[in-house]
Write a protein that holds these residues in place. Structure first.
Motif, PDB file in Angstrom:
ATOM      1  N   GLU A  51       0.829  -1.206   0.000  1.00 11.21           N
ATOM      2  CA  GLU A  51       0.000   0.000   0.000  1.00 11.21           C
ATOM      3  C   GLU A  51       0.866   1.260   0.000  1.00 11.21           C
ATOM      4  OE1 GLU A  51      -0.456  -2.595   1.946  1.00 11.21           O
ATOM      5  OE2 GLU A  51      -2.394  -3.365   1.223  1.00 11.21           O
ATOM      6  N   GLN A  52       1.932   1.248   0.809  1.00  6.39           N
ATOM      7  CA  GLN A  52       2.811   2.421   0.850  1.00  6.39           C
ATOM      8  C   GLN A  52       3.581   2.570  -0.451  1.00  6.39           C
ATOM      9  OE1 GLN A  52       3.159   4.888   3.371  1.00  6.39           O
ATOM     10  NE2 GLN A  52       4.125   5.785   1.563  1.00  6.39           N
ATOM     11  N   HIS A  53       4.063   1.454  -0.992  1.00  7.18           N
ATOM     12  CA  HIS A  53       4.756   1.504  -2.282  1.00  7.18           C
ATOM     13  C   HIS A  53       3.826   2.051  -3.354  1.00  7.18           C
ATOM     14  CE1 HIS A  53       7.372   0.389  -5.591  1.00  7.18           C
ATOM     15  NE2 HIS A  53       6.386  -0.295  -6.136  1.00  7.18           N
ATOM     16  N   SER A  54       2.586   1.598  -3.371  1.00 10.38           N
ATOM     17  CA  SER A  54       1.605   2.076  -4.348  1.00 10.38           C
ATOM     18  C   SER A  54       1.410   3.583  -4.221  1.00 10.38           C
ATOM     19  CB  SER A  54       0.270   1.355  -4.157  1.00 10.38           C
ATOM     20  OG  SER A  54      -0.730   1.894  -4.999  1.00 10.38           O
ATOM     21  N   ALA A  55       1.324   4.057  -2.978  1.00 10.66           N
ATOM     22  CA  ALA A  55       1.129   5.498  -2.757  1.00 10.66           C
ATOM     23  C   ALA A  55       2.336   6.288  -3.262  1.00 10.66           C
ATOM     24  CB  ALA A  55       0.895   5.771  -1.273  1.00 10.66           C
ATOM     25  N   ASN A  56       3.549   5.787  -3.004  1.00  8.45           N
ATOM     26  CA  ASN A  56       4.764   6.472  -3.469  1.00  8.45           C
ATOM     27  C   ASN A  56       4.803   6.537  -4.993  1.00  8.45           C
ATOM     28  OD1 ASN A  56       5.574   6.701  -0.807  1.00  8.45           O
ATOM     29  ND2 ASN A  56       6.966   4.959  -0.884  1.00  8.45           N
ATOM     30  N   VAL A  57       4.438   5.435  -5.638  1.00 11.01           N
ATOM     31  CA  VAL A  57       4.437   5.378  -7.100  1.00 11.01           C
ATOM     32  C   VAL A  57       3.395   6.335  -7.672  1.00 11.01           C
ATOM     33  CG1 VAL A  57       3.960   3.901  -9.096  1.00 11.01           C
ATOM     34  CG2 VAL A  57       5.315   3.015  -7.182  1.00 11.01           C
ATOM     35  N   ARG A  58       2.193   6.271  -7.133  1.00 12.35           N
ATOM     36  CA  ARG A  58       1.116   7.137  -7.642  1.00 12.35           C
ATOM     37  C   ARG A  58       1.484   8.606  -7.479  1.00 12.35           C
ATOM     38  NH1 ARG A  58      -2.500   9.420  -4.649  1.00 12.35           N
ATOM     39  NH2 ARG A  58      -2.241   7.907  -2.971  1.00 12.35           N
ATOM     40  N   GLN A  59       2.016   8.981  -6.335  1.00 12.29           N
ATOM     41  CA  GLN A  59       2.368  10.380  -6.100  1.00 12.29           C
ATOM     42  C   GLN A  59       3.449  10.847  -7.067  1.00 12.29           C
ATOM     43  OE1 GLN A  59       3.365  10.060  -1.970  1.00 12.29           O
ATOM     44  NE2 GLN A  59       1.267  10.338  -1.262  1.00 12.29           N
ATOM     45  N   PHE A  60       4.450  10.008  -7.322  1.00 13.53           N
ATOM     46  CA  PHE A  60       5.522  10.409  -8.235  1.00 13.53           C
ATOM     47  C   PHE A  60       4.976  10.671  -9.628  1.00 13.53           C
ATOM     48  CE2 PHE A  60       8.600   9.547 -11.537  1.00 13.53           C
ATOM     49  CZ  PHE A  60       9.684  10.312 -11.147  1.00 13.53           C
TER      50      PHE A  60
END
Length: 444
Positions: free
Chosen positions: A55-64
């Motif tokens: 979930e955190q990795h997904s959030a980092n990817v989406r934000q970038f």
């Protein structure tokens, strides 16, 4: 859904989304990781994935990747032109990903049935450009020939063009890239001559020694500001793209967090300061810069200059960093503008990032600057010295520079208004600069 992320013909990795659970992922390619000069997309997306949850990795990817998209009306226009929802990140990246800020090119996988666009280079004449500028109330400026010509974040009207031998071209397809951003004045009557405003502030920054993107002002007859892209290297017969990320991408923040007070200045939310801040940016340089001492001094001067010119809109996305295998480096300045000229309701007069705890550029005290220095790990003597030296330079350089700006076609009335703001801000700075080092550390 899976997309290829490349830079200058090299596959960096693969962006994917699981539509069943709504999670994003980014995986670096083996060929990229095997290179000695490989680098991460940002500090928030390291080459070796840390112990983060899906979930955190997904959030980092989406934000970038969301930070690569335009904002405001330009995002609405892009979504409408490509018949996708403006919340559909993957769809928008397919449509806009071949001409992003920095080096990245985003496309479908080779197995996709969708063909790669044929390279095209179309002349953009001053006459056509003038007509489109005047037609903006009825026609989206970012859409040309049915294609969106912009994937650069920001609210101002702008398009990306290739300049060759004094001519401008709209380009598309493999092997082609823009070299300049082209901005007309905003449509809103209260923001007219913003091109002259930005032109003056950018040239003033260069004159006082701040690394700044090259700009020039032209009239077709409407005024347009041409900004040379510092994320492009123009060589003999080719254009190399340089990987460049904005402050929000570097900090691992979403686009909605570009302001220090991301939820606004209202009484009930003004205490929440979860967005981009100067202390966060200085801390980023400490841990990730390949030249921390150089970059920290440059960031301090950038921060002071925003106050001296009255730029209240200097937020997290108005700073950028080059990134390579050695780390990050502060990129040249851009989007420098005197916003206090429009403080009568056109643009907020509240600072995007505070100096200490003060969000009012006109009421800064020695305590505010000393607190900012303490929070950012800066010596108070250095802060006071740089504040004085930059204010002195602005006041000394401006009179002659103003004459040159008029000769270059800048609006004289706008320059006079700028002069009033510059004089007031610099005079205030000079009156308090010597007191900054005298603020006791015990009260900070």
């Amino acid at each position: 859904m899976k997309l290829v992320v490349s830079a200058n013909g090299n596959v960096i990795g693969f962006l994917s989304m699981d539509t069943q659970i709504g999670l994003y992922a980014f995986d670096y390619s083996t060929s990229w990781l095997d290179r000695e000069d490989c680098f991460p997309l940002s500090p928030a997306l390291p080459l070796v994935r840390q112990n983060t949850s899906d979930e955190q990795h997904s959030a980092n990817v989406r934000q970038f990747f969301q930070n690569l998209l335009p904002e405001g009306q330009a995002l609405d226009d892009a979504a409408q032109a490509n018949k996708v929802s403006k919340s559909n990140l993957m769809g928008l990246l397919v449509a806009l990903g071949r001409e992003t800020a920095g080096a990245l090119e985003i496309s479908m996988t080779e197995a996709s049935p969708i063909p790669t666009p044929t390279p095209s280079k179309r002349l953009l004449t001053p006459q056509e450009l003038s007509l489109r500028i005047r037609s903006r109330p009825d026609q989206a400026f970012s859409v040309w020939d049915g294609k969106v010509r912009l994937s650069i974040a920001g609210y101002q009207d702008k398009i990306a063009v290739l300049e060759e031998n004094g001519l401008w071209f709209l380009v598309d397809g493999k092997g082609l890239a823009s070299t300049h951003l082209l901005k007309p004045d905003p449509i809103r009557s209260g923001l007219q001559h913003m091109t002259s405003n930005e032109f003056a502030c950018m040239r003033l920054a260069q004159a006082v020694g701040i690394a700044t993107a090259d700009v020039r002002l032209e009239h077709i007859p409407e005024p347009i500001l041409l900004i040379r892209r510092f994320d492009r290297l123009i060589g003999e017969g080719n254009i190399e793209r340089l990987h460049c990320i904005d402050g929000c991408q570097a900090l691992g923040l979403g686009v909605s967090m570009k302001y220090e007070r991301p939820y606004g200045d209202g009484r009930d939310v003004q205490h929440i300061r979860d967005g981009a801040t100067l202390p966060k940016l200085f801390a980023l340089l400490d841990r990730a810069s390949s030249q921390p001492a150089v970059d920290r001094l440059a960031l301090l001067r950038w921060s002071i200059f925003q106050i001296l010119i009255g730029n209240t809109d200097a937020h997290g996305k108005n700073l950028s960093f080059f990134i390579d295998s050695g780390g990050i480096r502060l990129a040249p300045s851009y989007d420098l503008l005197c916003c206090l000229m429009y403080a009568e309701g056109q643009i907020s007069d509240t600072l995007s990032m505070a100096i200490g705890d003060n969000f009012d550029a006109r009421t800064l005290t020695p305590y505010d600057w000393a607190l900012m220095g303490a929070e950012c790990g800066l010596n108070a003597r250095l802060v006071g010295r740089e504040l004085k030296q930059l204010a002195d330079k602005v006041l000394k350089i401006w009179p002659e520079l103003k004459q040159n700006l008029v000769a270059a076609g800048a609006n004289d009335t706008t320059l006079n208004s700028l002069e009033g703001v510059f004089n007031q801000q610099c005079t205030n700075a000079l009156s308090i600069a010597g007191l900054v080092p005298k603020i006791s550390k015990d009260i900070l």
